[in-house]
Write an enzyme that holds these catalytic residues in place. Structure first.
Site, PDB file in Angstrom:
ATOM      1  NE  ARG A   1      -4.083  -1.644   2.038  1.00 15.15           N
ATOM      2  CZ  ARG A   1      -4.907  -2.037   3.160  1.00 15.15           C
ATOM      3  NH1 ARG A   1      -5.124  -1.661   4.315  1.00 15.15           N
ATOM      4  NH2 ARG A   1      -6.324  -2.878   2.766  1.00 15.15           N
TER       5      ARG A   1
ATOM      6  CD  GLU B   1      -8.578   3.396  13.257  1.00 16.17           C
ATOM      7  OE1 GLU B   1      -9.562   3.644  13.302  1.00 16.17           O
ATOM      8  OE2 GLU B   1      -8.299   5.075  12.567  1.00 16.17           O
TER       9      GLU B   1
ATOM     10  NE  ARG C   1      -5.538  -0.379   9.237  1.00 16.82           N
ATOM     11  CZ  ARG C   1      -6.055  -1.727   8.231  1.00 16.82           C
ATOM     12  NH1 ARG C   1      -6.346  -2.620   8.596  1.00 16.82           N
ATOM     13  NH2 ARG C   1      -6.835  -0.242   7.648  1.00 16.82           N
TER      14      ARG C   1
ATOM     15  CG  LEU D   1     -12.020  -5.910   9.802  1.00 19.31           C
ATOM     16  CD1 LEU D   1     -13.285  -6.519   9.299  1.00 19.31           C
ATOM     17  CD2 LEU D   1     -13.088  -4.741  11.127  1.00 19.31           C
TER      18      LEU D   1
END
Lengths: 247, 648
Positions: free
Chosen positions: B341, B436, B446, B452
């Protein structure tokens, strides 16, 4: 584009409400409906007027917070949530009516904001599986056929927005309630509480002041998640079955 | 008043309460050594839980099941609407149902490495252990995870991980997990074990004799400011990505609760660590209110490109193949479009900064499915990505089967948050932060499907055990309703609301939020440099002063007033932003999604500096606008050895 908005303004639960007219100009067709209201509200604040109160949060069609009746239709002309409705579905110069959900069980809080806490009480009366944390069996101990899991999922998708209630001529919450009942009653995990669940939830729904169902189908035609009308017939079957067992 | 830049360094944070010994036995040891509260005594303890997302909903339901009195708050109209509901992808668990070599050890390893070695090993190991129980719990609740035809749970792979450990419920995993927790909580509310306050926002923390003893909260409908007293306070209020104004967060997600707690003594760790998601729909103009995420799975088949030449405004179809730059495939030939990412995000920013971005404002790159359609056929592409294409078309009115999608990176998740020890307790005894809202498990980055996992692990399994230990070891004393600390907190809250309402300036809360967000995105976003950060640190106090001079909030404080809510939150964002920039300035290394221009390899890749920065930076508040104190928690890697990442 330029639009004329006729918006329901109501100061509080006990105040008299009325439609007020506002002009918005220079609006981009790429804006979402809520962004158009943001723009109006910015102007209202600078003019020293109170902005229009409306519920919203995720703005991607999943939290279920936003909800208003637009030109007589729950969530407006497209079958989606209001946050995912874009102005390109309207024409330059249109006059648009914007009203809150209207149902006896959803009192107006302010302007377009209503109190949907009755939904939470319906869920609290049986819309769960009784399983305290830490006492669950190994996940693979109970296989669930894919077809069953798919039916459960299709009904679990309900976002609790309340459009079904707003669209129903009787202000009925049958689609909302049945979605949860079908979701849980179709799974083996939900089987032990199958009867008590449907009896309790239907009872709470009636106590909260939601109307009965006369199968107009208005609910499913506005449901942004496509909960099917068969959900209600399945719930009715579950209800009769549970009555038979408890009687 | 001293300059904000002149921060001092305080004592190191040495005791994290993580037990020693073999890492696989630490959580068992901690649980065994934790004191218990007798079932008959639990009802004598009251716990406040703020927030009803995955972490808060799970914690509230579990604590109430155990017999504690729970008072739960959310600012939405229902506990079912927290932003966890919007998570799409899935939840990781080391079940090894695929027999593909997964294990607790491997999930632990992937998570520490994915966090770029800025997370605490003991916490991450525990997270991997507990992940297994999460799936059991959720399945038992009736969460409709995807199934195979044989009735067993289906899994998929995610975010470049080499095993298939992600459990999912179509593209709505967050929704289904949240509704599971909400249903469990609803059951406890109906049973009278949880007192619930929807449409109520926490505005301050009450600290008495050094312990968290309650909160000040405002009923958003009536405007009433009330105090709630308890034996412990749990913050499950999510992240602070909305400080950037445009982000993938829900609009109301905010930093107020953790920021108020920070002002009352809770250290704030790694505030500059923000995760940027590479595949969002670009903004379409000035009016844009938030950014919509497109699933990362699109990068499996889509090819990313921009025009070779800067300022090329031709439509994509008119740009011939040899005038296109498939820049990820060119720079990272072995990973291509599937680089992680942070790499994909930064590369997109670079080509846009060169003037080669596409779409309105030049802030976008093409994600093109033409080759995939030619190779697999339109139907196969539709079967895989149909719902995403539909969503894209609904928002942009462009058909991605015919023209390439446009994507751009966006702020997605904050890795920083309140510093917590192994027990998830902040530096204020009795104040816990979960999900969070804390900083603990993700390091500087992350992995997909691990947010989750952390929210549910904290809420269902970890907090209930560690909180019991705190309650058992702490005197069960009463707080007088007229305690001076209570009055002082109420006065601070009401005074601020009054200041906002009576100012009658000429700028809206949104106008300040937008300006702050743009500044942060430019100077403390995907790439940061010393000069830009110093510029931001110069501008933020001025903007804050301007806010208090020019803010305009119509209406009163005794009814639903959404402008007042907004202004109150923006005031906190204006303080937090300064700490984020200071933290970014002091951390002169590239790490995770945070690229420091002064710290790069000769070929322009991120260079982490373990020698100087292998620690969590926990900041202590002093007074408004004054320099904070830095406390370091050194990170020790005994089991996963830090290595530089390479994707070339």
């Amino acid at each position: 584009m330029n639009l004329t908005l006729r918006i329901w303004r109501q100061q509080g639960p006990d105040a008299q409400g009325a439609m007020s007219t506002y002009e918005v100009t220079g609006i981009s067709p790429d804006m979402s409906f809520l962004e158009m209201l943001d723009t109006l509200n910015e102007e209202l604040i600078l003019r020293g007027e109170e902005p229009v109160a409306f519920d919203h949060d995720c703005r991607e069609g999943i939290c279920g917070a936003c909800g208003m009746v637009i030109n007589g239709q729950a969530h407006g002309p497209e079958r989606t949530t209001t946050c995912q409705l874009h102005l390109r579905h309207f024409a330059d110069g249109d006059t648009i009516d914007i009203e809150p959900w209207r149902a006896a069980a959803f009192p107006v809080v302010k302007d377009l904001v209503v109190d949907r806490s009755a939904f939470d009480r319906v869920i609290g009366s049986g819309g769960y599986v009784t399983v305290p944390t830490g006492s669950a069996p190994e996940a693979h101990a109970t296989p669930v056929p894919k077809a069953v899991a798919d039916i459960a999922f299709e009904h679990a998708e309900c976002i609790g927005c309340g459009a079904c209630v707003a669209a129903c001529p009787n202000g009925s919450a049958m689609l909302f309630t049945s979605a949860k009942i079908v979701h849980l009653n179709s799974l083996p995990q939900g089987a032990p509480e199958r009867e008590s669940r449907v009896l309790e939830m239907v009872g709470t729904m009636d106590d909260e002041g939601f109307g009965g169902c006369t199968v107009t189908g208005a609910c499913t035609s506005v449901c942004p998640k496509g909960i099917p009308l068969t959900s209600i017939t399945t719930m009715n079957r579950e209800y009769l079955r549970a009555l038979g067992k408890s009687g | 008043m001293s300059s904000y830049l002149d921060y001092t360094t305080g004592d190191a944070l040495v005791d994290t309460k993580a037990p020693g010994g073999p890492i696989a036995e630490r959580w068992d040891r901690r649980r065994f050594e934790a004191k218990l509260v007798n079932p008959a005594n639990r009802r004598k303890h009251t716990v406040i839980v703020v927030g009803t997302g995955l972490a808060g909903g799970a914690a509230g339901a579990t604590l109430a099941e155990q017999g504690y009195r729970v008072i739960q708050f959310c600012y939405q109209d229902s506990p079912r609407r927290a932003h966890s509901i919007a998570a799409q992808g899935g939840v990781n668990a080391a079940k090894n149902y695929r027999n593909d070599g997964d294990s607790v050890q491997r999930l632990f390893y992937d998570t520490v490495k994915g966090g770029d070695f800025r997370a605490r090993e003991s916490n991450v190991y525990r997270l991997a252990q507990v992940s297994v129980e999460i799936i059991d719990q959720c399945v038992a609740q009736g969460v409709p995870f995807a199934r195979e035809y044989g009735g067993l749970l289906d899994t998929r792979s995610f975010g470049g991980v080499q095993v298939s450990r992600t459990f999912y419920a179509r593209g709505q995993t967050g929704q289904q997990l949240l509704l599971g927790a909400y249903q469990a909580l609803s059951r406890q509310i109906a049973a009278g074990n949880v007192e619930t306050h929807p449409r109520t926002e926490m505005l301050d923390l009450i600290v008495i004799d050094g312990r968290a003893r309650g909160i000040v909260a405002r009923d958003l409908v009536t405007g009433r400011v009330d105090t709630y007293i308890a034996d412990a306070v749990v913050l499950a209020t999510g992240g602070y990505g909305n400080v950037f104004y445009l982000s993938t967060n829900a609009k109301n997600s905010n930093a107020t609760a953790i920021w108020r707690a920070h002002r009352r003594g809770a250290f704030f760790a790694n505030p500059c660590f923000t995760q940027i998601h590479p595949t969002c729909i670009p903004r379409s103009g000035e009016h844009q209110s938030k950014l919509t995420l497109m699933s990362e799975s699109l990068r499996n088949d889509g090819r990313i490109w921009v025009p070779e030449r800067a300022g090329d405004t031709r439509s994509p179809a008119e740009i011939p193949e040899d005038e296109r730059d498939y820049y990820l495939e060119r720079i990272y030939p072995s990973f291509g479009n599937l680089v992680p990412r942070d790499i994909a995000s930064r590369a997109a920013k670079n080509v846009c900064d060169e003037g080669r971005g596409v779409g309105p404002g030049g802030q976008g790159v093409y994600l093109d499915f033409a080759d995939a359609i030619a190779r697999m056929g339109r139907d196969a592409v539709a079967a895989k990505y149909g719902n995403l294409f539909e969503m894209y078309e609904r928002i942009t009115a462009e058909d991605p089967y015919r023209v390439p999608m446009r994507i751009y990176p966006a702020i997605h998740y904050t890795m920083g948050g309140l510093w917590v020890d192994y027990d998830l307790q902040t530096t204020v005894p009795g104040l816990f932060a979960i999900g969070e809202a804390n900083f603990s498990d993700h390091g500087a980055n992350r992995l997909g499907a691990s947010a989750l996992m952390q929210g549910l692990a904290d809420g269902y399994f970890i907090l209930p055990a560690t909180l019991a230990d705190y309650l058992a070891r702490t005197p069960n004393d009463e707080v007088a309703a007229d305690h001076p600390a209570v009055d002082e907190a109420v006065f601070a809250v009401t005074d601020r609301l009054y200041r906002l309402l009576s100012n009658n300036g000429d700028r809206t809360p949104d106008s300040f939020h937008r300006e702050l967000g743009e500044l942060l995105w430019d100077e403390c976003g995907m790439a940061r440099g010393e000069a830009g950060l110093r510029k931001a640190l110069d501008r933020i106090p001025a903007l804050r002063a301007e806010f208090w001079e020019r803010i305009k909030v119509p209406g009163s404080g005794t009814e639903l007033n959404q402008s007042l809510e907004k202004a109150n939150r923006v005031a906190d964002h204006l303080e937090l932003a300064e700490l984020m920039c200071l933290d970014a300035l002091h951390r002169a290394e590239s790490c995770g999604g945070h690229f420091r221009q002064e710290s790069q390899t000769p070929d322009g890749e991120a260079a982490r500096r373990d020698d100087a920065f292998s620690y969590a930076a926990a900041w202590e508040f002093t007074e408004p606008g004054a320099a904070p104190v830095l406390h370091r928690e050194d990170l020790v890697f005994e089991h996963v050895h830090p290595t530089q990442r390479s994707y070339a």
